[in-house]
Scaffold this active site. Sequence first.
Site, PDB file in Angstrom:
ATOM      1  N   SER A  43       1.093  -1.380  -0.099  1.00  0.00           N
ATOM      2  CA  SER A  43      -0.144   0.129  -0.203  1.00  0.00           C
ATOM      3  C   SER A  43       1.017   0.776   0.233  1.00  0.00           C
ATOM      4  O   SER A  43       2.104   1.294  -0.014  1.00  0.00           O
ATOM      5  CB  SER A  43      -0.910   0.047   0.643  1.00  0.00           C
ATOM      6  OG  SER A  43      -0.229   0.862   2.785  1.00  0.00           O
ATOM      7  N   LYS A  44      -0.196   2.451  -0.520  1.00  0.00           N
ATOM      8  CA  LYS A  44       0.955   3.152  -0.241  1.00  0.00           C
ATOM      9  C   LYS A  44       1.491   4.043   0.964  1.00  0.00           C
ATOM     10  O   LYS A  44       3.235   3.990   0.972  1.00  0.00           O
ATOM     11  CB  LYS A  44       0.308   4.587   0.062  1.00  0.00           C
ATOM     12  CG  LYS A  44       0.497   5.861  -0.771  1.00  0.00           C
ATOM     13  CD  LYS A  44      -0.363   7.306  -1.635  1.00  0.00           C
ATOM     14  CE  LYS A  44      -0.021   8.513  -1.705  1.00  0.00           C
ATOM     15  NZ  LYS A  44      -0.125   8.766  -2.342  1.00  0.00           N
ATOM     16  N   ARG A  45       1.272   3.802   1.639  1.00  0.00           N
ATOM     17  CA  ARG A  45       1.729   3.942   3.729  1.00  0.00           C
ATOM     18  C   ARG A  45       3.008   2.983   3.314  1.00  0.00           C
ATOM     19  O   ARG A  45       3.552   3.640   4.525  1.00  0.00           O
ATOM     20  CB  ARG A  45       0.844   3.555   4.599  1.00  0.00           C
ATOM     21  CG  ARG A  45       1.004   4.628   5.664  1.00  0.00           C
ATOM     22  CD  ARG A  45       0.102   4.871   6.840  1.00  0.00           C
ATOM     23  NE  ARG A  45      -1.860   5.198   6.436  1.00  0.00           N
ATOM     24  CZ  ARG A  45      -2.834   4.735   7.056  1.00  0.00           C
ATOM     25  NH1 ARG A  45      -2.657   3.760   7.767  1.00  0.00           N
ATOM     26  NH2 ARG A  45      -4.000   5.039   6.552  1.00  0.00           N
TER      27      ARG A  45
ATOM     28  N   GLU B  28       6.057   3.843   2.165  1.00  0.00           N
ATOM     29  CA  GLU B  28       6.204   4.894   2.343  1.00  0.00           C
ATOM     30  C   GLU B  28       7.697   4.758   4.007  1.00  0.00           C
ATOM     31  O   GLU B  28       8.332   5.077   3.537  1.00  0.00           O
ATOM     32  CB  GLU B  28       5.565   5.847   2.677  1.00  0.00           C
ATOM     33  CG  GLU B  28       5.826   6.863   1.875  1.00  0.00           C
ATOM     34  CD  GLU B  28       4.203   7.602   1.059  1.00  0.00           C
ATOM     35  OE1 GLU B  28       3.153   8.238   2.367  1.00  0.00           O
ATOM     36  OE2 GLU B  28       3.396   8.376   0.575  1.00  0.00           O
TER      37      GLU B  28
END
Length: 493
Positions: free
Chosen positions: A260-262, A265
Site C-alpha cells: 500500500s502507499k503507506r 512509504e
Amino acid sequence: MSVRVRFAPSPTGFLHIGGLRTALYNYLFAKHHGGTFVLRIEDTDQSRYVEDAEQDIIDSLEWAGMTIDEGPTNPGEVGPYRQSERKEMYHKYAKQLIESGHAYYAFDTTEEIDQMRERLKASGNPSPSYDSITRQSMKNSLTLPQDEVEKKLENGDDYVIRLKVPRRETVKFEDLIRGVVSFETAGLDDQVLMKSDGMPTYHLANVVDDHTMNITHVIRGEEWLSSAPKHMLLYNAFGWEPPTMAHLPLIMSPSGGKLSKRKAESEGIPVNTKDYIAGNYEPEALINFLAYLGWSPGDDSEIHDMKELCELFTLDRVSKGGAVFNYKKLMWYNEHYIRETSIADLLPRVKELAEDAGFDTKDDEYLETVVGLLHERVSKVDEFVEMGSFFFEAPKEYDEKALKKWKDDSAGLVTAYKEKVEALSDAEFEAATLKSKLEETISEHEVGFGKLMMPLRIAVTGQGFGPDLFASLELLGKEEVLDRIDVALEKLG
Ligand code: GLU
C-alpha cells in the site's frame, strides 16, 4: 482478430507503481501480438477526480517508453477515450437492458434501503441485499404500476438503474492466469448500473467500453477479480462475447501484505511513478524490474530491454502468487543500466544535476573525467553529484565515520606526503607519480598503506571512500590538493 488491450486507470491520484506494472503487462502483451495498446480514462467518480492525474498518467507512460496507440490525446476510431465524455452511450445501453428485461429503475431512497436491511437483519439475515427476493418489496419499475413509473421519470425523481441479478446461478469464466473462476450469484446485490447523478458505475462503463472499443483481452490487477463475475453477468445480459480475462498478482511489500502507499512509504519505497522520474531512476531499469515482478521468461536471464521483453512476454508465465517488491533488486537493475550508458550520454544529465545542486562544473573535459572515475561506483545518476561533490567544491566538513581513521600520526604522515608532492611540477602531478610518492612516504615511515591513504582521502575529499584517489588528485590539480591538505591539517591537527 487482432489483439486490443486497454489500460484503464481512474484519475484519482498519481500513477502508482502497481498501475505502471499493469500498463506494462498490457503493453508487452499487445506488442508481442502486434496489437494495439489503448489508454482509457475511467473518470466517472467525480468525487475522487484529481485534476492533474490524467497528464501524470500520460507523462509516466511516455517516460517509461510505452507508446499509447489510442488514447484521449491521440484518439482512434472508438473514442472518446474519457468515460466522462461517453455518458450518453451508457444511458443508451442501460435503457437497452431495461427494455430487454435485464435491468430496472429503482426509486428507493437511502433511508428506505437502510430500513429494508435493518428489517431483514432483525429477522436473522446477517447480510441482507437488494436482490431477487427483496426487490419485490421495494420501489422499482418491477413493483410499481407502469404509469407511476413513467410519472416519476417525467417528474425527474431520483432513480438508479439496477441489474436484475439472477437468483441462483453459477457464473464461470476462464482467467488466463487463474484458470477457471466460478462465482455464485446468491447473496449478490442487484448491481447499480446508473447512479442518481446520471453517471454510470464502474461496472457498466467498463463493460460497455471494453465491448464498444473492441477490447480482446482485459489484463488488470487482482483487486478487480471480484468484479469480473458482475461483468460476466452484464456481458450475458447484453448478449455480448466477453473479452478474455487475466488478473495479475498483487505486488507485496517486503514486510508482507499488499504494497500500500503507506507501507511503501514506511519502507522507503517510492510509490508513484513520478517519484521515480523525480528521483532520477533509469526508466529501462524500472521497466526491466517491473516486468519481473510477477513474470519471468522461464530461464535465468534477467536483463532485457523493452524490445526484448515484448518478444518474450506471455501471460502463461505470469504467476498467481503475490510478487514481493525488492528495492535492492531495483537498484541492482539501475546500476546495471547506468553502466550500460555511455559516458557521453551521461554527461549532459550529470551536468544538469550538478548545476541544479549549485556546483560549477568547469569544462566538459573535466566533467567527463569525473563521470568516468565514478561510472563503476554509482547506482543512480544523482550519485555522480553526491559522491563526486568534492570534484566541484572543497569539503566543508569531514565525514564523521571517516574521521575515526584520522589518528595521532595522521597529520605527520600527510605533512610528509605534502612536502614530497609540493616539489612536483604541475606536469609531474599525475596519478602514477602521486602513487609512488605515497609508497615512498609509507616505506620511509614504516607504516601500512591505509595509514596514509585514509587521512589523505579525508583531507582532500572529506569522505572515507570514493573513486581512485590518485586519479582524483591528478584531476583536482596541484594547487587545489595542497590547499585542501593545508585546511585539513589546520582543522584536524
Ligand atoms: N478504473 C479501474 C482502475 O482504476 C480499472 C479496472 C479495470 O481495468 O477494469 O484500475
